[in-house]
Design a protein around this motif. Structure first.
Motif: not given
Length: 265
Positions: A81-89
């Motif tokens: 999930f690490q690559r998705y976390v920076p894209h959270l709002p």
């Protein structure tokens, strides 16, 4: 199957929904709400068109689309999930995921990019991951855009025959044609494991993409709190002089494109 919705009827029905989406964005900015919408489904389901229908009139600095390419070598060694976390709002932002972390339960599983052990680990972790997001105040909406095989085949052929859509047709798309049942089985297991009270799935019929977009947007708006926030007043005084008229060079219009190479003048 009902006749497909005509374009003029679609645009008429979409207009008031678009106005409500603008209100939603204003409400999110005023309240600091964080909104995440996942768009999942088979190839050709209509994820891109649905996302465009949502964001078309919204400020792109507030509403952004995330469509990640395949992971890098470094990302393959990280927590999934690490690559998705920076894209959270952040506060007041809306993020639309064109495919999401659910790649692991779908294409990665069916096409052999992830092992069964990795998939099982993902299915155990994702409800906990999503509960952390929701408990932190993120408004999370998960949509599966459903389409049957006949409609999928029709759309794949359209991509093949249209040079402006050919870029959408990847080798993975072609290989996936032979894995329709495997994708169905993977989806059903994913839904059983990840359809939770805090982050439920909503399945929308996208055999008619126009009807599907209207249904999805209506559902999204209905599941949000009251988003009626009046626009902030903007002072717009008259100029104290006549507006200036500038002179500039005007280019001659270009003749319409002729696929036979002949001028249409």
């Amino acid at each position: 199957m009902a006749d497909r919705l005509k374009g003029k009827h679609y645009r008429k029905a979409l207009a008031p929904l678009t106005a409500e989406l603008v209100c939603m964005a204003r409400w999110a900015k005023a309240t600091g709400a964080r909104i995440v919408v996942l768009f999942e489904g088979r190839d050709t389901a209509g994820k891109g068109g649905a996302i465009r229908a949502v964001r078309d009139r919204l400020d792109p600095r507030q509403c952004r689309t995330v469509a990640l390419s395949k992971p890098s070598e470094d990302e393959l060694t990280q927590w999934y999930f690490q690559r998705y976390v920076p894209h959270l709002p952040g506060a007041g932002e809306i993020v639309l995921f064109d495919r999401s972390w659910y790649n692991r339960a779908g294409v990665e599983r069916v096409m052999g990019y992830a092992s069964e052990e990795q998939v099982a680990h993902f299915l155990r972790q994702v409800p906990e991951f999503e509960k952390l997001l929701v408990d932190d105040g993120i408004l999370l909406f998960k949509y599966w855009l459903a389409t049957d095989q006949a409609r999928q085949e029709e759309r794949l052929k359209e991509r093949l025959e249209d040079p402006l859509k050919r870029w959408k047709l990847s080798p993975v798309d072609l290989a996936a044609r032979e894995q329709y049942d495997a994708y169905t089985d993977a989806r059903e297991e994913m839904l059983r494991a990840t359809h939770t009270r805090h982050a439920p799935w909503t399945l929308v019929d996208f055999n008619d993409q126009k009807r599907g977009r209207l249904t999805l947007i209506r559902d999204l708006l209905d599941r949000l709190p009251d988003t009626n926030v009046a626009p902030a007043p903007i002072a717009f005084p008259d100029l104290d002089r006549e507006p200036k008229v500038e002179s500039y060079a005007v280019l001659a219009p270009i003749a319409p494109y002729d696929p036979d190479g002949q001028s249409s003048d």
